[in-house]
Design a protein around this motif. Structure first.
Motif, PDB file in Angstrom:
ATOM      1  N   ALA A 216      -3.116 -26.014  20.057  1.00 34.81           N
ATOM      2  CA  ALA A 216      -3.956 -25.058  20.431  1.00 34.81           C
ATOM      3  C   ALA A 216      -4.248 -25.358  21.977  1.00 34.81           C
ATOM      4  O   ALA A 216      -4.522 -24.278  22.868  1.00 34.81           O
ATOM      5  CB  ALA A 216      -5.132 -24.891  19.946  1.00 34.81           C
ATOM      6  N   THR A 217      -4.666 -26.765  22.426  1.00 36.69           N
ATOM      7  CA  THR A 217      -5.169 -27.022  23.426  1.00 36.69           C
ATOM      8  C   THR A 217      -4.096 -27.015  24.579  1.00 36.69           C
ATOM      9  O   THR A 217      -4.198 -26.777  25.975  1.00 36.69           O
ATOM     10  CB  THR A 217      -5.492 -28.322  23.787  1.00 36.69           C
ATOM     11  OG1 THR A 217      -4.600 -29.439  23.157  1.00 36.69           O
ATOM     12  CG2 THR A 217      -6.862 -28.498  22.772  1.00 36.69           C
ATOM     13  N   THR A 218      -2.703 -27.123  24.262  1.00 37.42           N
ATOM     14  CA  THR A 218      -1.580 -26.919  25.392  1.00 37.42           C
ATOM     15  C   THR A 218      -0.665 -25.701  25.205  1.00 37.42           C
ATOM     16  O   THR A 218      -0.077 -25.418  25.989  1.00 37.42           O
ATOM     17  CB  THR A 218      -0.671 -28.092  25.221  1.00 37.42           C
ATOM     18  OG1 THR A 218      -0.187 -28.399  23.937  1.00 37.42           O
ATOM     19  CG2 THR A 218      -1.632 -29.396  25.561  1.00 37.42           C
ATOM     20  N   GLY A 219      -0.648 -25.122  23.942  1.00 40.01           N
ATOM     21  CA  GLY A 219       0.109 -24.153  23.770  1.00 40.01           C
ATOM     22  C   GLY A 219       1.700 -24.391  23.328  1.00 40.01           C
ATOM     23  O   GLY A 219       2.458 -23.855  23.358  1.00 40.01           O
ATOM     24  N   ASN A 220       1.798 -25.809  23.414  1.00 35.79           N
ATOM     25  CA  ASN A 220       3.197 -26.635  22.958  1.00 35.79           C
ATOM     26  C   ASN A 220       2.949 -27.083  21.512  1.00 35.79           C
ATOM     27  O   ASN A 220       1.947 -27.124  21.137  1.00 35.79           O
ATOM     28  CB  ASN A 220       3.526 -27.657  24.112  1.00 35.79           C
ATOM     29  CG  ASN A 220       3.650 -26.884  25.460  1.00 35.79           C
ATOM     30  OD1 ASN A 220       3.980 -25.954  25.766  1.00 35.79           O
ATOM     31  ND2 ASN A 220       2.885 -27.825  26.598  1.00 35.79           N
ATOM     32  N   ARG A 221       4.206 -27.486  21.269  1.00 34.35           N
ATOM     33  CA  ARG A 221       4.420 -27.916  19.812  1.00 34.35           C
ATOM     34  C   ARG A 221       5.180 -29.441  19.760  1.00 34.35           C
ATOM     35  O   ARG A 221       6.102 -29.536  20.860  1.00 34.35           O
ATOM     36  CB  ARG A 221       5.053 -27.005  18.777  1.00 34.35           C
ATOM     37  CG  ARG A 221       6.401 -26.567  19.205  1.00 34.35           C
ATOM     38  CD  ARG A 221       6.948 -25.766  18.054  1.00 34.35           C
ATOM     39  NE  ARG A 221       6.480 -24.548  17.883  1.00 34.35           N
ATOM     40  CZ  ARG A 221       6.809 -23.478  18.855  1.00 34.35           C
ATOM     41  NH1 ARG A 221       8.015 -23.553  19.473  1.00 34.35           N
ATOM     42  NH2 ARG A 221       6.241 -22.309  18.721  1.00 34.35           N
ATOM     43  N   ASP A 222       4.876 -30.115  18.992  1.00 27.73           N
ATOM     44  CA  ASP A 222       5.765 -31.350  18.767  1.00 27.73           C
ATOM     45  C   ASP A 222       7.220 -30.768  18.241  1.00 27.73           C
ATOM     46  O   ASP A 222       7.514 -29.807  17.436  1.00 27.73           O
ATOM     47  CB  ASP A 222       5.357 -32.414  17.778  1.00 27.73           C
ATOM     48  CG  ASP A 222       4.140 -33.178  18.037  1.00 27.73           C
ATOM     49  OD1 ASP A 222       3.681 -33.192  19.136  1.00 27.73           O
ATOM     50  OD2 ASP A 222       3.516 -33.680  17.235  1.00 27.73           O
ATOM     51  N   GLN A 223       8.227 -31.472  18.756  1.00 26.10           N
ATOM     52  CA  GLN A 223       9.587 -31.013  18.456  1.00 26.10           C
ATOM     53  C   GLN A 223      10.467 -32.235  18.563  1.00 26.10           C
ATOM     54  O   GLN A 223      10.536 -33.104  19.456  1.00 26.10           O
ATOM     55  CB  GLN A 223      10.203 -30.257  19.347  1.00 26.10           C
ATOM     56  CG  GLN A 223      11.404 -29.856  19.429  1.00 26.10           C
ATOM     57  CD  GLN A 223      12.030 -28.594  20.247  1.00 26.10           C
ATOM     58  OE1 GLN A 223      11.544 -27.649  20.418  1.00 26.10           O
ATOM     59  NE2 GLN A 223      13.205 -28.913  21.155  1.00 26.10           N
ATOM     60  N   THR A 224      11.198 -32.714  17.463  1.00 20.57           N
ATOM     61  CA  THR A 224      12.019 -33.627  17.271  1.00 20.57           C
ATOM     62  C   THR A 224      13.625 -33.138  17.187  1.00 20.57           C
ATOM     63  O   THR A 224      13.661 -32.001  16.757  1.00 20.57           O
ATOM     64  CB  THR A 224      11.738 -34.534  15.962  1.00 20.57           C
ATOM     65  OG1 THR A 224      11.971 -33.817  14.871  1.00 20.57           O
ATOM     66  CG2 THR A 224      10.421 -34.920  16.061  1.00 20.57           C
ATOM     67  N   SER A 225      14.248 -34.095  17.898  1.00 22.46           N
ATOM     68  CA  SER A 225      15.988 -33.195  17.934  1.00 22.46           C
ATOM     69  C   SER A 225      16.726 -34.642  17.589  1.00 22.46           C
ATOM     70  O   SER A 225      16.475 -35.885  17.971  1.00 22.46           O
ATOM     71  CB  SER A 225      16.242 -32.697  19.067  1.00 22.46           C
ATOM     72  OG  SER A 225      16.163 -33.645  20.156  1.00 22.46           O
ATOM     73  N   ALA A 226      17.810 -34.587  17.045  1.00 22.09           N
ATOM     74  CA  ALA A 226      18.740 -35.646  16.814  1.00 22.09           C
ATOM     75  C   ALA A 226      20.413 -35.262  16.954  1.00 22.09           C
ATOM     76  O   ALA A 226      20.489 -33.993  16.238  1.00 22.09           O
ATOM     77  CB  ALA A 226      18.405 -36.534  15.700  1.00 22.09           C
TER      78      ALA A 226
END
Length: 353
Positions: A216-226
């Motif tokens: 909520a504070t940044t409007g971003n989300r954690d994202q992992t990729s491989a």
């Protein structure tokens, strides 16, 4: 007259049921694997331990799978598969934690819905010299003792999965729906892979992305990729494998650095009569973490497998892992590490039915 019509209707229904049953096949299957393991640095005091383990070579499991011929080369398919902790007899997670799906299989490929292994898992596992040993393999996930496992996701809930092939080319894709109202990309998961195999030689490439929920504070989300790239060559007596995974975790929180790690592995197997002798090495190069926190562990593995029959194998495996910067490391992706190195020796038996 009504009684006669009812009798005919019942007879027709029974006939159709018998016909459907004749066109449907259901198989019960499983894999039972247990061993005795000696392990060093098994606690914070540096003590050793001898224990009975489940899944020294492969994860113990049981399940049902079936297919119904719908005609024209099309089949309805389903699968239900659960894990077993053979050392205690306990259920490993949810009843059908490993797989629970239904779908269609035909000339255009296979499409299933539910929970299942991802496309990336299906393809990468074929390029693991250890054949995915839960204890002594990092093909799916590295040592669990770091800030992240630096691995891939083996299965998705709420998935839509497609797989197909054209000649020597195999391909597939999986989507795991996040099912978040008003935020369709939160929790969504993607996996895709392609491989080519012919005359003993095979190559593979894959990619997955896992979305977290929006912060909520940044409007971003954690994202992992491989991503993975791999090659394998097999003759009647020898097999050579090399692969790598590039892992990245992008944080949705403010002022939080990305976590990166590359995992490399390779192995050689020799086949002679009922014996399969395998040697393998796995290494994780951890990047972009705080100074002195990169363990960069390396694991060496050797295994001798003896086939008593087509269904039953005996095996003896040994492994050693060490890290740097005083960081804790461990052989297993599931067990915590208590030292800067660890050695394990496992002797076990595996039976498939």
């Amino acid at each position: 007259m009504k009684r006669k019509l009812l009798s005919l209707a019942v007879f027709a229904a029974l006939s159709l049921a018998g016909h459907a049953k004749a066109q449907t096949s259901v198989q019960t299957y499983g894999l039972i694997d247990a061993g005795v393991e000696y392990l060093t640095n098994a606690d914070a005091k540096g003590g050793s331990m001898t224990r009975v383990i489940s899944g020294g070579k492969n994860t113990s499991r049981w399940g049902f799978r079936g297919a119904e011929d719908l005609g024209g080369g099309l089949k309805a398919v389903f699968g239900l598969e659960g894990g077993i902790l053979l050392d205690t007899g306990a259920q490993d997670g949810a009843l059908f934690k490993r797989q629970a799906y239904v779908g269609l299989d035909g000339k255009a490929g296979r499409l299933v819905l539910g929970r299942s292994f991802t496309t990336v898992y299906d393809f990468v596992i074929k390029f693991d010299p250890m054949g995915f040993a839960p204890n002594y393999s990092w093909a799916t996930s590295a040592s669990a003792t770091g800030p992240s496992k630096y691995g891939m996701t083996t299965a998705f809930d709420n998935l839509i999965k497609y797989s197909g092939s054209t000649g020597a080319l195999s391909y597939g894709a999986t989507v795991g729906l996040g099912e978040q109202p008003g935020a369709p990309n939160d929790g969504r998961k993607y996996a895709a892979a392609v491989s080519w195999a012919d005359k003993g030689f095979a190559v593979m490439g894959s990619y997955e992305r896992i979305n977290g929920n929006t912060v909520a504070t940044t409007g971003n989300r954690d994202q992992t990729s491989a991503f993975h790239i791999a090659a394998d060559y097999k003759t009647s007596s020898w097999r050579y494998t090399a692969a790598m995974r590039g892992y990245k975790l992008e944080s949705g929180k403010a002022a939080t650095p990305d976590v990166r790690a590359d995992t490399y592995w390779g192995g050689v197997s020799y086949y002679t009569g009922p014996w399969t002798l395998t040697g393998a090495a796995y290494h994780v190069n951890v990047k972009n973490v705080a100074a002195g926190k990169d363990a960069d562990p390396t694991m060496y593995v050797a295994r001798a497998l003896y086939a008593l029959s087509k269904r039953t194998d005996l095996y003896l495996a040994g492994a050693h892992v060490s890290g740097k910067n005083g960081q804790l490391v461990g052989l297993s992706r599931d067990d915590a590490g208590f030292g800067t190195s660890q050695t394990g020796i496992t002797m076990g038996i595996q039976h498939r039915y």
